[in-house]
Structures are given as structure tokens and as C-alpha cells.
Design a protein around this motif. Structure first.
Motif, PDB file in Angstrom:
ATOM      1  N   SER A  47       0.856  -1.189   0.000  1.00  0.00           N
ATOM      2  CA  SER A  47       0.000   0.000   0.000  1.00  0.00           C
ATOM      3  C   SER A  47       0.886   1.231   0.000  1.00  0.00           C
ATOM      4  CB  SER A  47      -0.900   0.003   1.235  1.00  0.00           C
ATOM      5  OG  SER A  47      -1.766  -1.112   1.229  1.00  0.00           O
ATOM      6  N   PRO A  48       0.719   2.146  -0.973  1.00  0.00           N
ATOM      7  CA  PRO A  48       1.644   3.279  -1.095  1.00  0.00           C
ATOM      8  C   PRO A  48       1.452   4.311   0.011  1.00  0.00           C
ATOM      9  CG  PRO A  48      -0.151   3.504  -2.659  1.00  0.00           C
ATOM     10  CD  PRO A  48      -0.325   2.172  -2.017  1.00  0.00           C
ATOM     11  N   GLY A  49       2.545   4.978   0.351  1.00  0.00           N
ATOM     12  CA  GLY A  49       2.491   6.060   1.325  1.00  0.00           C
ATOM     13  C   GLY A  49       3.348   5.782   2.538  1.00  0.00           C
ATOM     14  N   ILE A  50       4.031   6.821   3.008  1.00  0.00           N
ATOM     15  CA  ILE A  50       4.927   6.656   4.150  1.00  0.00           C
ATOM     16  C   ILE A  50       4.174   6.265   5.418  1.00  0.00           C
ATOM     17  CG2 ILE A  50       4.881   9.080   4.889  1.00  0.00           C
ATOM     18  CD1 ILE A  50       7.916   8.821   5.391  1.00  0.00           C
ATOM     19  N   SER A  51       2.920   6.715   5.549  1.00  0.00           N
ATOM     20  CA  SER A  51       2.132   6.340   6.720  1.00  0.00           C
ATOM     21  C   SER A  51       1.798   4.855   6.707  1.00  0.00           C
ATOM     22  CB  SER A  51       0.849   7.175   6.795  1.00  0.00           C
ATOM     23  OG  SER A  51       1.138   8.520   7.081  1.00  0.00           O
ATOM     24  N   CYS A  52       1.459   4.331   5.544  1.00  0.00           N
ATOM     25  CA  CYS A  52       1.221   2.886   5.425  1.00  0.00           C
ATOM     26  C   CYS A  52       2.482   2.111   5.776  1.00  0.00           C
ATOM     27  CB  CYS A  52       0.762   2.533   4.021  1.00  0.00           C
ATOM     28  SG  CYS A  52      -0.938   3.011   3.635  1.00  0.00           S
ATOM     29  N   ALA A  53       3.630   2.614   5.306  1.00  0.00           N
ATOM     30  CA  ALA A  53       4.895   1.949   5.591  1.00  0.00           C
ATOM     31  C   ALA A  53       5.203   1.971   7.084  1.00  0.00           C
ATOM     32  CB  ALA A  53       6.023   2.618   4.804  1.00  0.00           C
ATOM     33  N   ARG A  54       5.030   3.117   7.719  1.00  0.00           N
ATOM     34  CA  ARG A  54       5.289   3.205   9.157  1.00  0.00           C
ATOM     35  C   ARG A  54       4.327   2.320   9.943  1.00  0.00           C
ATOM     36  NH1 ARG A  54       6.158   9.683   9.087  1.00  0.00           N
ATOM     37  NH2 ARG A  54       8.420   9.713   8.717  1.00  0.00           N
ATOM     38  N   ASN A  55       3.054   2.304   9.541  1.00  0.00           N
ATOM     39  CA  ASN A  55       2.086   1.456  10.231  1.00  0.00           C
ATOM     40  C   ASN A  55       2.417  -0.019  10.082  1.00  0.00           C
ATOM     41  OD1 ASN A  55       0.746   3.738  11.027  1.00  0.00           O
ATOM     42  ND2 ASN A  55      -0.928   3.540   9.564  1.00  0.00           N
ATOM     43  N   CYS A  56       2.932  -0.390   8.918  1.00  0.00           N
ATOM     44  CA  CYS A  56       3.398  -1.757   8.723  1.00  0.00           C
ATOM     45  C   CYS A  56       4.542  -2.064   9.683  1.00  0.00           C
ATOM     46  CB  CYS A  56       3.848  -1.946   7.281  1.00  0.00           C
ATOM     47  SG  CYS A  56       4.635  -3.541   6.938  1.00  0.00           S
ATOM     48  N   GLY A  57       5.470  -1.123   9.819  1.00  0.00           N
ATOM     49  CA  GLY A  57       6.569  -1.304  10.752  1.00  0.00           C
ATOM     50  C   GLY A  57       6.093  -1.430  12.190  1.00  0.00           C
ATOM     51  N   ILE A  58       5.067  -0.652  12.549  1.00  0.00           N
ATOM     52  CA  ILE A  58       4.509  -0.724  13.903  1.00  0.00           C
ATOM     53  C   ILE A  58       3.949  -2.119  14.166  1.00  0.00           C
ATOM     54  CG2 ILE A  58       2.689   0.177  15.413  1.00  0.00           C
ATOM     55  CD1 ILE A  58       3.032   2.892  13.962  1.00  0.00           C
ATOM     56  N   CYS A  59       3.271  -2.679  13.174  1.00  0.00           N
ATOM     57  CA  CYS A  59       2.726  -4.035  13.312  1.00  0.00           C
ATOM     58  C   CYS A  59       3.822  -5.071  13.511  1.00  0.00           C
ATOM     59  CB  CYS A  59       1.909  -4.391  12.077  1.00  0.00           C
ATOM     60  SG  CYS A  59       0.364  -3.489  11.911  1.00  0.00           S
ATOM     61  N   GLU A  60       4.947  -4.880  12.833  1.00  0.00           N
ATOM     62  CA  GLU A  60       6.039  -5.853  12.879  1.00  0.00           C
ATOM     63  C   GLU A  60       6.942  -5.688  14.105  1.00  0.00           C
ATOM     64  OE1 GLU A  60       6.842  -8.319  10.767  1.00  0.00           O
ATOM     65  OE2 GLU A  60       5.116  -7.975   9.444  1.00  0.00           O
ATOM     66  N   ALA A  61       6.873  -4.526  14.731  1.00  0.00           N
ATOM     67  CA  ALA A  61       7.859  -4.174  15.764  1.00  0.00           C
ATOM     68  C   ALA A  61       7.625  -4.920  17.074  1.00  0.00           C
ATOM     69  CB  ALA A  61       7.819  -2.671  16.007  1.00  0.00           C
ATOM     70  N   HIS A  62       8.735  -5.202  17.752  1.00  0.00           N
ATOM     71  CA  HIS A  62       8.701  -5.839  19.068  1.00  0.00           C
ATOM     72  C   HIS A  62       9.075  -4.876  20.180  1.00  0.00           C
ATOM     73  CE1 HIS A  62       9.738  -9.621  16.537  1.00  0.00           C
ATOM     74  NE2 HIS A  62       8.429  -9.510  16.681  1.00  0.00           N
ATOM     75  N   GLY A  63       9.487  -3.680  19.842  1.00  0.00           N
ATOM     76  CA  GLY A  63      10.023  -2.750  20.822  1.00  0.00           C
ATOM     77  C   GLY A  63       8.966  -2.084  21.684  1.00  0.00           C
ATOM     78  N   GLU A  64       9.386  -1.708  22.882  1.00  0.00           N
ATOM     79  CA  GLU A  64       8.549  -0.921  23.781  1.00  0.00           C
ATOM     80  C   GLU A  64       8.457   0.523  23.286  1.00  0.00           C
ATOM     81  OE1 GLU A  64       8.985   0.771  28.360  1.00  0.00           O
ATOM     82  OE2 GLU A  64       9.887  -1.157  27.841  1.00  0.00           O
ATOM     83  N   ILE A  65       9.536   0.970  22.671  1.00  0.00           N
ATOM     84  CA  ILE A  65       9.597   2.282  22.037  1.00  0.00           C
ATOM     85  C   ILE A  65       9.923   2.083  20.566  1.00  0.00           C
ATOM     86  CG2 ILE A  65      10.904   4.451  21.912  1.00  0.00           C
ATOM     87  CD1 ILE A  65      11.188   4.291  24.940  1.00  0.00           C
ATOM     88  N   LEU A  66       9.264   2.865  19.699  1.00  0.00           N
ATOM     89  CA  LEU A  66       9.478   2.766  18.261  1.00  0.00           C
ATOM     90  C   LEU A  66      10.102   4.066  17.775  1.00  0.00           C
ATOM     91  CD1 LEU A  66       6.046   1.212  17.210  1.00  0.00           C
ATOM     92  CD2 LEU A  66       8.052   0.076  18.175  1.00  0.00           C
TER      93      LEU A  66
END
Length: 458
Positions: A199-218
């Protein structure tokens, strides 16, 4: 086609004739005062350029003090020639730092610098914090820029931080270049992961990263950024000031200042309310300042240098996919998030010791596109926030006009301008973008509805 090309060339020629003379290119260097002061050469072997001035980032015990610029009278600038200027500019900050570290005061800076034998208190405190620091996920959206991404990753893997992961989000790529780069060049980096978001767009990319992330802080940065070694440590440590801080931003330093476009952009980004910003003072932004964000834009910072608590990001649904690079709205997703934090009665902290270096656009036409995008994105962000938070209409119709009037009056009284050589063309193109902003936002909202899986995971 020939007529079109000639018209385009004539337009460029006409614009060039009316273009103001830019400042001279500047060599960008870092000076750490705890080490011997270097001889600064006008000729840079790496760029093969002979500079007339130097843009110096001054630090002490790795902590930023500020920026100093020097002119080259000869081929080199000796430490004994520029050390007095450093002392004259930063003596109060240096003395305050020495006092906090429990060290003896000084009355000048010698060419051998201010070396230490035992680890200074400020650095020792950072090491104690890092001994029990939380796990962090660093998210980097990218699209078809493997050369820049490689430079970004090279800095990220050298971060002075004990436990973190790097998530590269390949956003709607046209080629396999990014995937190949990560697989072939960084396969040995165990804490580096590659994910793809179509899905195009930096917000989609960041949201994808949020889904994949394991960190307490992103933490978030961009592929045209080189992070400082202590960037992540300083970002995360800033959260310790208050439990109400859910977002931290930092200082963005230019990676190079070689072209007119880069110099004009840096001059523009250094101005706030008609005067030079003091970028080295920590700030906290809360609900009391919400009305300022409506018209000042990037008051809190930028999306290329920020970190946020993962639980807060997920609770608000991440970044709005109708805003940001890769959408018709072009920009504004970071501004919306910062104001969103404040409207939730939380705090955004600006921490100047969290430093990144950004590669400003080298080409003037690319800079014009960027300014146009800023105009589009700001209006799109403003419409988005007013629709989502109707209480902001009160600020827009009452406090904001008064603030804008006071700002313009102050500029007139002080004869403040961005710079006497700042191209009016960049101001014009930004206004053109602003007029298109409402249409762009409508298009972005329609596009968002068509994007499957655009919402952040719960």
C-alpha cells in the motif's frame, strides 16, 4: 514536443536570471571539544571541493553545544585562530556543563581541547541508563533508493545502544533493489529485518513497521538520513523526564551544504517567527500550546527524527494513511501525529542531543517540488485535524489569528526575513501548493478507502 521543451528551457532560463545569489557552499564538520582541535582544511579530499567557509557542529562530551561558521582566509584554519570564537560563543554553556559534571571551571579553550581521564558524569549517567534500557524498534520506510538506504543502514548498525532491531519497510517498490541490498549486503546483521508494504504512502509503511515491531519504544527515521551514534540513546533517555511524554523528536543537522538548493533549504529551516531558531534548547509541548501548532507547522520537529511509545501509537491507530509522502496530500503525517499527541493530553519532547544528519535535496527543481509538497501537506494536515478535532476551530478562529498578527508585526518591526538571498520563487510555489491542499486531501481520503489493510493492527 520540441515547442514544449523550448518553453520549459526558456522558463528555466528566465527563473535563473531572477535567482538571487546563494550563500557560498560550506564544508560541514564536527568538532568535539574533549579532543585536540583539528586543523580545518578548505579543500575537502572526499568531495574534491575547495570551500570558502565551514559549518561546524560543536560538541562537548558528545553533547551538542551549537553551530559556528567560519570563513577561510587561507587554505587552512588553525585551532589557535578559531578556538577563541568557540569560547566566546559557548563559554556559558561549557561552564554550566562542567559544573554539572563536577569538573573545575576554565577560562579559555586550548588547542589540545578539554581532555578527560575519568569518564565524565554525563557520559557515566548515560551508560548507567543504557545498562537497563528498553528494547527499541527502529523503523525505516524506503522506496527504490538503495544507495541512500545503504548509507542509512551503515549508521544504524553502529548505534551506541544495547538492545534494538532495525525494520526496513519497502514501500510499494518498483524493483527488487532494496530487497537484494538487505539480503546480500546485510545478511550478517542479526537485528535487521526486511518487510514489504504494497500500500503506497509513508504512513502505510510506518504502520506496517509498527505491526512488525517488538520494541517498547518505536523510533523512526528516513532513508536519506544518517543517524548519530548516540541518537537512539538520547531519544529513549528523554522519555525518562515524565510518564506523560509519549513522543520525542530531535535535532536535524545537514549532511552537506554544497549546492544552492541545500543552502537555501538550511537557511529556511533555521528561521522561526522571523528569527534564527535556538535548536539546542530542550522543549516540552503540551495542550497549552496546541493553537501554535495550527499555523507554525513543524514546531515539534520532523518525522525523520522521532520516537514514540508503542502502546500509544497502537492505541491511536498509528499514522493517518491519508497524509504523507506517497499520497496526493504529499506531507503532513508527522505534524498531525504531534498535534494528536497533544490533544490526548500527552507531551511531545524536543531533545536536541538526539541528532541525525539529513541529505537536503541537491537540485533546485527537487527543492521546488519539496516546497510545493510542504504547502499541499500543511493545508491537508490542517483540514484533517479540524475535521477530526472540532475543538480546534475555536483556536483557528480566536487565538490563531492573533498569534499570526503578532508574528507578522514582529517581523515587520525587526525587518526580519528568511534571508536577503532567499528565492521568492520558493515562497510562491509553496502558496500554490497550499491552494491545492484541499483537493489533494479529498483525493487522499478517497484513495485511503480503497487501500485494503491500511489500518494498523490491533
Amino acid at each position: 514536443m520540441l515547442v514544449t521543451e523550448l518553453t520549459s528551457n526558456e522558463h528555466r532560463t528566465s527563473r535563473a536570471l531572477h535567482m538571487p545569489v546563494p550563500p557560498a557552499p560550506a564544508r560541514v564538520l564536527e568538532i568535539e571539544l574533549s579532543q585536540p582541535l583539528p586543523i580545518i582544511m578548505a579543500f575537502d579530499k572526499e568531495t574534491q571541493v575547495r570551500y570558502k567557509r565551514v559549518f561546524c557542529f560543536i560538541r562537548f562530551h558528545t553533547q551538542p553545544l551549537g553551530i559556528l561558521q567560519f570563513q577561510f582566509q587561507f587554505d587552512e584554519l588553525l585551532p589557535e585562530d578559531y578556538a577563541p570564537s568557540i569560547w566566546h560563543t559557548f563559554n556559558h554553556a561549557l561552564l554550566h556543563h562542567l559544573e554539572r559534571d563536577g569538573l573545575s571551571p576554565i577560562n579559555e579553550i586550548h588547542v589540545e581541547g578539554l581532555p578527560y581521564h575519568d569518564l565524565p558524569r554525563c557520559m557515566a549517567e548515560r551508560e548507567r541508563f543504557l545498562a537497563d534500557a528498553p528494547f527499541v524498534s527502529v523503523i525505516v520506510p524506503t522506496r527504490d533508493r538503495p544507495e541512500r538506504l545503504a548509507t542509512c543502514i551503515d549508521a544504524l548498525v553502529k548505534l551506541h545502544y544495547p538492545h534494538y532491531e532495525i525494520i526496513i519497510v519497502d514501500n510499494s517498490p518498483a524493483t527488487q533493489a532494496t530487497a537484494d541490498l538487505v539480503q546480500k549486503t546485510y545478511q550478517h546483521v542479526s537485528n535487521l529485518r526486511y518487510v514489504r508494504e504494497d500500500s503506497p504512502g509513508i504512513s502505510c509503511a510506518r504502520n506496517c513497521g509498527i505491526c512488525e515491531a517488538h520494541g517498547e519504544i518505536l523510533a523512526f527515521t528516513d532513508d536519506d538520513v544518517v543517524v548519530d551514534t548516540y541518537w537512539l540513546a538520547q531519544c529513549v533517555n528523554a522519555f525518562e523526564q515524565s510518564s506523560e511524554i509519549v513522543c520525542v523528536t530531535g535535532y536535524t543537522l545537514p549532511l552537506e551544504l554544497n549546492t544552492p538548493a541545500q543552502l537555501w533549504f538550511e537557511n529556511m529551516s533555521s528561521i522561526e517567527n522571523g528569527k534564527v531558531k535556538n535548536k539546542f534548547v530542550p522543549r516540552l509541548f503540551d495542550r497549552k500550546t496546541r493553537y501554535k501548532h495550527l499555523y507554525m507547522g513543524a514546531l515539534c520537529g520532523h518525522g525523520a527524527n522521532m520516537a514514540a511509545k508503542a502502546n500509544f501509537l497502537r492505541s491511536v491507530g498509528g499514522f493517518d494513511v491519508a497524509l504523507g509522502t506517497g499520497t496526493p496530500a504529499i506531507a503532513g503525517e508527522d505534524l498531525a501525529f504531534f498535534l494528536h499527541v497533544i490533544l490526548h493530553n500527552k507531551i511531545v519532547a524536543y531533545e536536541p542531543t538526539a541528532v541525525v544528519r539529513h541529505l537536503h535535496r541537491r537540485d533546485y527543481d527537487k527543492l521546488r517540488q519539496q516546497m510545493y509538497g510542504y504547502g499541499v501537506g500543511f493545508i491537508a494536515y490542517l483540514i484533517h485535524m479540524l475535521l477530526r478535532h472540532p475543538i480546534l476551530w475555536f483556536d483557528l478562529l480566536t487565538r490563531t489569528p492573533y498569534e499570526i498578527f503578532c508574528t507578522l508585526l514582529a517581523r515587520k518591526l525587526k525587518h526580519a526575513r528568511k534571508t536577503t538571498n532567499y528565492p521568492g520563487d520558493l515562497v510562491t510555489i509553496k502558496f500554490k501548493g497550499a491552494f491545492y491542499g484541499p483537493i489533494a486531501y479529498i483525493k487522499s481520503r478517497r484513495l485511503m478507502r480503497k487501500i485494503e489493510g491500511s489500518k494498523i493492527c490491533k
